[in-house]
Design an enzyme around this catalytic site. Structure first.
Site, PDB file in Angstrom:
ATOM      1  N   GLU A  60       0.842  -1.208  -0.092  1.00  0.00           N
ATOM      2  CA  GLU A  60       0.148  -0.071   0.100  1.00  0.00           C
ATOM      3  C   GLU A  60       0.891   1.422   0.042  1.00  0.00           C
ATOM      4  O   GLU A  60       0.549   2.297  -0.734  1.00  0.00           O
ATOM      5  CB  GLU A  60      -0.797  -0.102   1.294  1.00  0.00           C
ATOM      6  CG  GLU A  60      -1.957  -1.098   1.281  1.00  0.00           C
ATOM      7  CD  GLU A  60      -2.847  -1.366  -0.105  1.00  0.00           C
ATOM      8  OE1 GLU A  60      -3.143  -0.120  -0.712  1.00  0.00           O
ATOM      9  OE2 GLU A  60      -3.040  -2.469  -0.645  1.00  0.00           O
ATOM     10  N   HIS A 101       1.945   2.261  -3.218  1.00  0.00           N
ATOM     11  CA  HIS A 101       1.458   3.196  -4.142  1.00  0.00           C
ATOM     12  C   HIS A 101       1.554   4.475  -3.980  1.00  0.00           C
ATOM     13  O   HIS A 101       1.591   5.493  -4.991  1.00  0.00           O
ATOM     14  CB  HIS A 101      -0.156   2.777  -4.038  1.00  0.00           C
ATOM     15  CG  HIS A 101      -0.797   1.479  -4.576  1.00  0.00           C
ATOM     16  ND1 HIS A 101      -0.572   1.270  -5.846  1.00  0.00           N
ATOM     17  CD2 HIS A 101      -1.279   0.314  -3.909  1.00  0.00           C
ATOM     18  CE1 HIS A 101      -1.024   0.011  -5.937  1.00  0.00           C
ATOM     19  NE2 HIS A 101      -1.601  -0.586  -5.036  1.00  0.00           N
TER      20      HIS A 101
END
Length: 849
Positions: free
Chosen positions: A593, A596
């Site tokens: 995550e 990203h």
């Protein structure tokens, strides 16, 4: 006062002035001189607006980013970059449109900003809106309208800005870019509405979600169990993973222990990197001493958001007291989102976000490269004030909580507002896996049936085998069993077949249990066809002790047609005692995550309304692949080789360590294990994780080519071996690639990074990695906005072809010559076909004998 100025002083002053000087004019001059090659007209260049002119504090490369405009309106994602090293241009990119002004018929919108908001809402299924009231009109040049929160649409302000954009046919359109958060703030929509007719041009969610469907959950179930590993969490000796004098300590799964499925918690100290976080992880003012004793600091604020309101739950950020000791118990026999366990979980989330910040700071994701920090400690004065807001146990108290997911929203560099902030949401994962029903006999129907509709009542784990029999009960029709079973003798010790209908599911199962059944299979109505539904609990749910499963009408009839000989096995195994698992404990998911945020911040330059980046919103881009790569690179285990099977998210789905996790294939250099190539992008159907898997497979191969060449370093901060080079190439490649890059654009950016950082030292290792995955020298990308127009190829450039195509040889006129004499050399080299194209001989010097 007279001062002596030495030559050395002059050189130092010259060097400093060269590194610190403005490169705007140099960039414009370069663009004018290379306008044909870069496909820019004189008018295009005249209309460019400089977005950034900055020196990278990591590589000392000067980067100039320019926005393409026409008639004062910016072209969304239309950016040009020029990169300088030592005063010379080393790369340039153009993601704009040639002769932009001539592509535009008019810049006068036919619909208003308010109407564009109404249209945008309809494109996400919202048709009933409250009053739309203007809150602010930002200066005329920006054409930005900010509306107050709109009932039915968003509890946060809504933005609409007039821009130019390209549609799916690559035609330039006048566009209202509308941005708004959904009511639950789970989505942050960026919707392009045609300003002429109100039609949809494009929409994408700026919150990057990493969910997957039941199908992939079922495909990923391994035969092993993670429970044996997660149960062994005895304290270990303190471990120093870096080199900081900070005294804080954290009991966590270290970053190289991917999750509870791979190792145990340890009490680690001194893990703050002295360069990336010089005042520790709890500082925000750049002076000695922590500003916070809880899980908050310069890089991240970690807390729980159990009610899903995107705000800090009171007291949910665990306090390490003045000693900054975050040593909290973790009991897998109780709920992980309980108050006691939550302290350990949030500490893990805080730790891993900080690790990602520090490691990638040391690999190029620094302050001038728009990283996530509250305060900048270096020379950069812009872009501070934007830590990651990391939320654990997100929404577990909601009536229908989001599960089996994680996401990341990348806000504008320097922004941490309600509308625009960087946020990581970590959700819970089902600890109750779907059930498996195996038809054992007769042979004609034998096989497994996988079910994603497991009920949340009855026994958690079971393994029951038996013959099947029809159960009959009071009431009409009797096959519904909405009363006491009337044929107890027929179903005692057997698995009862019951039809769906009238009463609730747990009542049917309880009546069968009372009659001696060892399990129940409930068959869907014929009118409902092949649908599977979840079996809601009822009045007797708490009393049910036998397993129950739901099957389609067609599968149920297979049993009814073979009622005398049918034998089945009902199976479900939970590795967590049916307690939900917590994504925050999976370092691989957290690093994915955070990744990203890295790829979004580094690709192109943040632009658009509020500055959010649209540079990775195109179809053929590697966003999910970069994130998987970061997760893999940080969690390599001792003994791993290029052919080791590496999954993603194995713990979160109770898969064993050799399974693929939440991907179609485990990552491996061995193409019999992971066969993905460039053509599989077209087969993805546009699914972003399937696309990302192909990209990650290629750069993971590159990683191992470099490890084979240079070796592996356990020091991910300061190491210089193969794995370190791979990480640096990926990070610099992100900086070098154009806005909206396709796979070959990104491949070329990594090759460019190799030329800049290492003087082409590794270009053949890079080419070989991409070529084996179909992204070779002759491959063709097509449009980066299209996922099915590429052409794969597996060749490498001639400079990297190590297969000899010629045999070098020559003859000489004599073997001895006196000083002043001469020799004649005759080339007799041969090639596989004809003569060699060229031959270069180098004759060594020395004293003749």
């Amino acid at each position: 006062m007279f001062k002596r100025i030495t030559l050395f002083s002059l050189l130092v002053l010259f060097a400093l002035s060269m590194f610190s000087r403005n490169y705007k004019q140099d960039a414009l001059t370069y663009l004018r001189q290379n306008k044909t090659q870069l496909k820019l007209s004189d008018q295009d260049i005249a209309d460019l607006v400089v977005l950034e002119d900055v020196q990278d504090d990591y590589t000392l490369i000067n980067r100039v980013w320019l926005q393409q405009t026409a008639f004062g309106l910016p072209l969304k994602s239309g950016m040009i970059s020029v990169h300088f090293k030592d005063g010379k241009v080393v790369n340039s990119t153009n993601s704009g449109v040639y002769d932009l002004q001539k592509q535009i018929a008019s810049v006068m919108p036919s619909i208003s900003a308010k109407n564009a908001v109404v249209r945008a809402a309809s494109f996400v299924g919202v048709d009933k809106l409250g009053a739309i009231e203007l809150q602010e009109k930002v200066d005329k040049k920006q054409n930005l309208y900010i509306f107050k929160p709109i009932s039915g649409l968003s509890n946060i302000e809504v933005h609409a800005q007039l821009l130019l954009t390209r549609d799916k046919q690559d035609k330039v359109q006048l566009n209202w870019e509308v941005q708004f958060h959904s009511l639950d703030e789970y989505n942050f929509w960026n919707i392009d509405v045609n300003a002429k007719d109100g039609s949809l041009i494009k929409k994408f969610d700026q919150v990057i979600h990493c969910s997957f469907g039941n199908g992939k959950f079922l495909e990923s179930q391994g035969t092993g169990s993670a429970q044996a590993l997660v149960a062994n969490n005895t304290p270990q000796n303190s471990t120093n993973l870096s080199s900081s004098p900070m005294a804080a300590s954290y009991r966590v799964y270290p970053y190289n222990v991917e999750s509870p499925a791979y190792g145990v918690r340890q009490l680690v100290t001194g893990v703050e990197d002295a360069t990336a976080s010089p005042y520790g992880w709890h500082d925000t003012n750049g002076a000695a001493g922590a500003e916070y004793t809880y899980t908050r600091g310069n890089n991240v604020y970690a807390y729980a958001d159990k009610n899903g309101d995107n705000a800090v739950d009171a007291g949910s950020a665990p306090d390490g007291t003045a000693s900054l000791t975050f040593d909290f118990a973790l009991n897998f026999a109780t709920k992980l989102d309980s108050l006691t366990n939550s302290k350990a979980v949030v500490t893990q989330l805080f730790y891993m976000n900080n690790i990602m910040h520090d490691i990638f700071f040391k690999n190029g994701f620094t302050e001038t490269n728009r990283n996530f920090q509250t305060k900048h400690y270096g020379a950069s004065t812009t872009g501070a004030g934007d830590p990651v807001n990391a939320e654990a146990h997100d929404g577990v108290l909601l009536a229908t909580p989001t599960k089996n997911n994680a996401n990341f929203a990348t806000g504008t560099d320097g922004s941490n507002t309600t509308f625009n902030k960087s946020r990581m949401q970590m959700f819970m994962w089902d600890g109750i896996p779907p059930s498996t029903l195996t038809y054992n006999t007769p042979a004609g129907i034998a096989g497994d049936i996988l079910h994603g509709s497991a009920n949340g009542w009855g026994p958690c784990s079971y393994n029951v085998t038996g013959a099947v029999a029809n159960a009959l009960g009071a009431g009409t029709p009797s096959s519904y069993v909405c009363g006491a079973v009337s044929n107890s003798a027929a179903i005692t010790g057997k698995i009862a077949l019951i039809d769906r209908g009238t009463c609730n599911f747990s009542e049917k199962v309880y009546f069968a249990q009372q009659a001696g059944a060892i399990g129940v299979i409930i068959i869907n109505r014929q009118s409902a066809g092949d649908s599977l539904i979840g079996m809601a609990s009822g009045t007797n749910a708490g009393a049910v002790t036998i397993p129950a499963m739901f099957v389609t009408y067609a599968d149920g009839q297979k049993l009814r047609d073979n009622i005398g000989t049918a034998n089945v096995t009902m199976f479900r195994q939970s590795s967590s005692n049916c307690l939900d698992l917590d994504g925050s404990l999976d370092n691989g998911i957290v690093s994915h995550e955070y990744g990203h945020g890295i790829s979004t911040r580094l690709t192109g330059f943040s632009t658009g309304t509020g500055g959010t980046s649209a540079c990775l919103s195109n179809a053929e881009q590697g966003g999910e692949g970069w994130s998987d790569f970061f997760a893999l690179a940080l969690s390599k285990k001792a003994g791993d080789t290029k052919n080791t099977l590496r999954g993603i998210g194995n713990y979160a789905i109770s898969s064993d360590s050799t399974g693929p996790g939440i991907r179609r294939y485990p990552y491996s250099y061995d193409m019999t294990i992971n066969p993905l190539t460039y053509s599989d992008v077209a087969a993805s159907g546009g699914e972003v994780h399937d696309i990302g898997e192909v990209w990650c497979a290629a750069i993971w191969d590159m990683y191992w080519n470099l490890v084979d060449k240079y070796g592996y370093s356990n020091d991910l901060y300061n190491g210089t071996l193969g794995n370190n080079r791979a990480m640096k190439l990926v990070i610099e490649g992100l900086k070098q690639q154009a806005c909206s890059p396709g796979f070959l654009d990104s491949r070329n950016a990594i090759l460019k990074a190799d030329s800049i950082l290492y003087g082409y030292a590794d270009r053949c290792e890079i080419w070989n990695a991409f070529a084996r995955r179909g992204m070779g020298f002759s491959a063709r990308q097509g449009l980066s906005t299209n996922t099915d127009d590429q052409t794969e190829a597996f060749d490498i450039p001639a400079i990297c072809n190590l297969t000899p195509s010629a045999t070098a040889n020559f003859t000489s006129s004599d073997s001895t010559v006196c000083v002043g004499g001469s020799l004649t050399y005759t080339n007799t080299s041969t090639a596989t076909a004809g003569s060699p194209d060229s031959v270069r001989w180098t004759i060594g010097g020395g004293t003749p004998s």
